[in-house]
Design a protein around this motif. Structure first.
Motif, PDB file in Angstrom:
ATOM      1  N   GLU A   1      -6.059  25.020  46.484  1.00  0.00           N
ATOM      2  CA  GLU A   1      -5.105  26.091  46.750  1.00  0.00           C
ATOM      3  C   GLU A   1      -5.689  27.453  46.405  1.00  0.00           C
ATOM      4  OE1 GLU A   1      -1.623  25.051  44.582  1.00  0.00           O
ATOM      5  OE2 GLU A   1      -0.917  23.625  46.086  1.00  0.00           O
ATOM      6  N   GLN A   2      -6.480  27.526  45.335  1.00  0.00           N
ATOM      7  CA  GLN A   2      -7.128  28.788  44.984  1.00  0.00           C
ATOM      8  C   GLN A   2      -8.120  29.211  46.063  1.00  0.00           C
ATOM      9  OE1 GLN A   2      -8.804  28.302  41.049  1.00  0.00           O
ATOM     10  NE2 GLN A   2      -6.804  27.845  40.138  1.00  0.00           N
TER      11      GLN A   2
ATOM     12  N   PRO B   1      -0.931  21.146  49.969  1.00  0.00           N
ATOM     13  CA  PRO B   1      -0.758  22.575  50.178  1.00  0.00           C
ATOM     14  C   PRO B   1      -0.374  22.896  51.627  1.00  0.00           C
ATOM     15  CG  PRO B   1      -2.736  22.158  48.897  1.00  0.00           C
ATOM     16  CD  PRO B   1      -2.216  20.822  49.352  1.00  0.00           C
TER      17      PRO B   1
ATOM     18  N   ARG C   1      -7.911  28.918  55.818  1.00  0.00           N
ATOM     19  CA  ARG C   1      -7.641  27.503  56.044  1.00  0.00           C
ATOM     20  C   ARG C   1      -7.493  27.278  57.544  1.00  0.00           C
ATOM     21  NH1 ARG C   1      -1.905  24.500  55.022  1.00  0.00           N
ATOM     22  NH2 ARG C   1      -2.580  22.350  55.321  1.00  0.00           N
TER      23      ARG C   1
END
Length: 410
Positions: free
Chosen positions: A15-16, A2, A23
């Motif tokens: 990713e969710q 990702p 992040r």
């Protein structure tokens, strides 16, 4: 991966978390080795003060952990997987509960890491994972397979079926702990997967999803043919994707309890992996591939805002958990809560980060990284212009190196 173009790794559940949280792009471990990193996290202290200099040390039982503080405040504290707080002593108890109470856990299942299980598990098991393999008649087969792989060599599938693969065992244990967690008590669960880690064992089903992908070659590697490096990355990616599946199962179990909306979720690691960069493998070293870690946080009190470039360290999670629990952070901790960053009240956290392991120390101000004690000559890298750390600026940048030298830990 990702956010990393050209790295085909599928991590839908991570990713969710990224989509609904933060992040951290500039997160590092305080020490890129299993036991010291876990000790820094547990104690909330920098490497030079955590009491665990290498994998040849156990966590000092007279040193406070954030797990103890949460438990003492009424949390049901759980842990499973490779906790690595008694790395020197290769005995986990067949139920995986040998020192859980002393560290601050209310419940848990501690198991050996990959090679620790192999070293300790024949002729009789010393941890719950090898006990499972012995009970199923697969211990000797597994040990023989792991000993033949020699770190990054051996990308063929393991003879183990999916249900005996260690990270799947850990996922089941996490689900078991959640099932028996009290409903009338706040809880904290630390899940410590053994992967992605050498040896590069993956199951046949994992291999079937991995072999159709191409990856960039490692930086400055002269050791192996390109096809081998691609196979290594295929296996490593398959390990990451299998962990992501486990994360999805755990999050689904939290949601089934009706608690996902009020649960802080953190995805991270104790170290990185060189994967052949600079002709090096594993961790131990001060290069970013070894030092850098993923860090994604989502949940209540976290404003979804994508990427943060704040300088943060794994050790900061200790005070973050205490802060979200409404507890004071002990003055003896070096950890700094990430809560203001997560709430988007600030974009800065630290002016610099430090790390170390045995003979070397480093300091990084977000651009320049100074390393001493690793090579014969100190190293100074400009990570903004040279993210792969190929050009040592020690001889040229005298002003920068002088400034950073004053920040190096002893």
């Amino acid at each position: 991966m990702p956010g990393q173009p050209g790295i085909p790794v599928r991590l839908p559940h991570v990713e969710q978390l990224m989509a609904r949280g933060v992040r951290f792009l500039n997160a590092i471990t305080p020490s890129p080795l299993c036991a010291p990193a876990r000790a820094c996290l547990a104690s909330g202290k920098e490497y030079t003060r955590c009491g665990v200099a290498s994998n040849q040390f156990d966590y000092p039982l007279n040193q406070l952990t954030y797990y103890q503080l949460l438990r003492d405040a009424g949390y049901h504290v759980m842990g499973c997987g490779k906790l690595d707080l008694h790395k020197k002593t290769l005995d986990w108890g067949l139920d995986g509960r040998r020192l859980l109470r002393e560290w601050g856990f209310s419940d848990g299942i501690d198991n050996a890491g990959k090679m620790d299980a192999v070293r300790s598990g024949l002729p009789a098991p010393k941890d719950p994972y090898m006990k499972l393999l012995h009970d199923r008649g697969m211990a000797e087969v597994h040990v023989k397979d792991m000993r033949a792989r020699k770190a990054h060599e051996g990308t063929y599938p393991t003879p183990l079926p999916d249900d005996l693969y260690c990270d799947n065992f850990i996922t089941r244990n996490a689900l078991t702990l959640l099932e028996r967690a009290p409903r009338d008590q706040p809880w904290h669960l630390a899940v410590n997967f053994t992967g992605p880690h050498d040896p590069l064992d993956i199951t046949s089903s994992m291999e079937r999803t991995a072999r159709d992908r191409t990856y960039p070659q490692p930086n400055r590697n002269t050791q192996d043919p390109p096809a081998h490096h691609v196979a290594v990355r295929q296996n490593y990616s398959a390990m990451c994707e299998n962990i992501d599946r486990g994360i999805g199962q755990i999050l689904a179990a939290v949601a089934a309890r009706g608690e996902l909306d009020n649960t802080l979720v953190v995805f991270s690691s104790d170290h990185g992996e060189m994967l052949g960069d600079h002709n090096r493998w594993g961790k131990h070293v001060p290069y970013q591939a070894s030092l850098g870690i993923p860090l994604v946080i989502a949940g209540p009190g976290v404003r979804a805002r994508g990427n943060s470039r704040a300088l943060v360290t794994l050790m900061d999670l200790a005070s973050t958990f205490l802060d979200f629990a409404g507890l004071p952070v002990p003055a003896a901790m070096d950890s700094r809560t990430l809560r203001p960053l997560l709430a988007d009240q600030t974009r800065r956290h630290r002016s610099h980060l430090v790390a170390g392991l045995e003979g070397w120390r480093l300091v990084w101000d977000g651009r320049y990284k100074l390393i001493e004690g690793f090579e014969k000559e100190p190293q100074l890298f400009d990570l903004r212009r040279d993210p792969l750390e190929n050009l040592n600026l020690w001889a040229q940048q005298t002003r920068i190196r002088t400034q950073l030298k004053t920040l190096l830990p002893s």
